[in-house]
Design an enzyme around this catalytic site. Sequence first.
Site, mmCIF file in Angstrom:
data_model
loop_
_atom_site.group_PDB
_atom_site.id
_atom_site.type_symbol
_atom_site.label_atom_id
_atom_site.label_comp_id
_atom_site.label_asym_id
_atom_site.label_seq_id
_atom_site.Cartn_x
_atom_site.Cartn_y
_atom_site.Cartn_z
ATOM 1 N N TRP A 31 0.845 -1.181 0.000
ATOM 2 C CA TRP A 31 0.000 0.000 0.000
ATOM 3 C C TRP A 31 0.886 1.238 0.000
ATOM 4 O O TRP A 31 1.897 1.266 0.700
ATOM 5 C CB TRP A 31 -0.916 -0.005 1.224
ATOM 6 N N SER A 65 -0.215 -2.037 5.535
ATOM 7 C CA SER A 65 0.541 -1.845 6.774
ATOM 8 C C SER A 65 0.025 -2.723 7.910
ATOM 9 O O SER A 65 0.814 -3.205 8.726
ATOM 10 C CB SER A 65 0.503 -0.373 7.187
ATOM 11 N N PHE A 66 -1.272 -2.946 7.986
ATOM 12 C CA PHE A 66 -1.803 -3.786 9.061
ATOM 13 C C PHE A 66 -1.254 -5.205 8.974
ATOM 14 O O PHE A 66 -1.035 -5.859 9.991
ATOM 15 C CB PHE A 66 -3.338 -3.784 9.021
ATOM 16 N N GLU A 67 -0.987 -5.673 7.767
ATOM 17 C CA GLU A 67 -0.474 -7.033 7.567
ATOM 18 C C GLU A 67 1.017 -7.161 7.886
ATOM 19 O O GLU A 67 1.562 -8.260 7.895
ATOM 20 C CB GLU A 67 -0.745 -7.484 6.126
ATOM 21 N N VAL A 90 1.153 4.978 6.084
ATOM 22 C CA VAL A 90 -0.262 5.263 6.295
ATOM 23 C C VAL A 90 -0.416 6.782 6.257
ATOM 24 O O VAL A 90 0.245 7.495 7.007
ATOM 25 C CB VAL A 90 -0.758 4.713 7.657
ATOM 26 N N THR A 95 -11.328 9.726 7.417
ATOM 27 C CA THR A 95 -12.030 8.879 8.384
ATOM 28 C C THR A 95 -11.087 8.473 9.517
ATOM 29 O O THR A 95 -9.889 8.729 9.465
ATOM 30 C CB THR A 95 -12.573 7.602 7.703
ATOM 31 N N HIS A 97 -10.118 5.572 10.073
ATOM 32 C CA HIS A 97 -9.354 4.392 9.654
ATOM 33 C C HIS A 97 -7.856 4.595 9.901
ATOM 34 O O HIS A 97 -7.166 3.692 10.375
ATOM 35 C CB HIS A 97 -9.627 4.095 8.177
ATOM 36 N N PHE A 122 10.546 -0.573 13.536
ATOM 37 C CA PHE A 122 9.352 0.107 13.039
ATOM 38 C C PHE A 122 9.750 1.175 12.021
ATOM 39 O O PHE A 122 10.351 2.185 12.374
ATOM 40 C CB PHE A 122 8.640 0.748 14.233
ATOM 41 N N ARG A 136 10.240 11.965 3.441
ATOM 42 C CA ARG A 136 10.888 11.046 4.370
ATOM 43 C C ARG A 136 11.238 9.692 3.761
ATOM 44 O O ARG A 136 11.703 8.799 4.455
ATOM 45 C CB ARG A 136 9.987 10.848 5.589
#
Length: 190
Positions: A31, A65-67, A90, A95, A97, A122, A136
């Site tokens: 993503w 990113s959640f995965e 992200v 929203t 989210h 991280f 960045r």
Amino acid sequence: MATENKNLSEYDKNTIPNAKDFRFGIVVSEWNETITEGLYTGAFEALVDCDVPVQQIIRWNVPGSFELIYGAKKMLQTQNVDAVIVIGCVIQGQTKHFDFVCEGVTQGIKDLNVQTDIPVIFCVLTDNNMQQSIDRSGGIHGNKGTEAAIAAIKMAYIRQQASMSHPFNQPLLASGAIQIEETPMKIEKE
């Protein structure tokens, strides 16, 4: 901004431990691919610059990113790595989210660091807009991927040193290595 007066790509090789024998995993979110590919390039190039052989760098892609949490967990379980870097991006939307994903990923990576003996670094940008992420991931502020790679080397080294039976409260040498002095071990008799 934390990166406003710092170039994320700058490091002094003389302060970084020897990394030629370490094995690194990098889990990359697909993503916001333009950003995550830039971060990956920064991490990969820094590892190679610090003498990590290319064949000792493993890359896995995950959808978002959640995965990253699951990908890092499976890499830790199966790939015999000394550290894992998770790379994602992200960007704030309209929203909540954004908040849920950022919080979940942050907590998940923290949990892996608490639950396992292998450091997970991280490298997830959580920016307000695309320009901040560009800045960045190889832009005007350098590359957070480079910074993550240097952190991974240092943490792999700490893990290695902590597993030895030597005291760990010794000063760092100019090379970044810890000065180790032999001390006799006490053996307690019952």
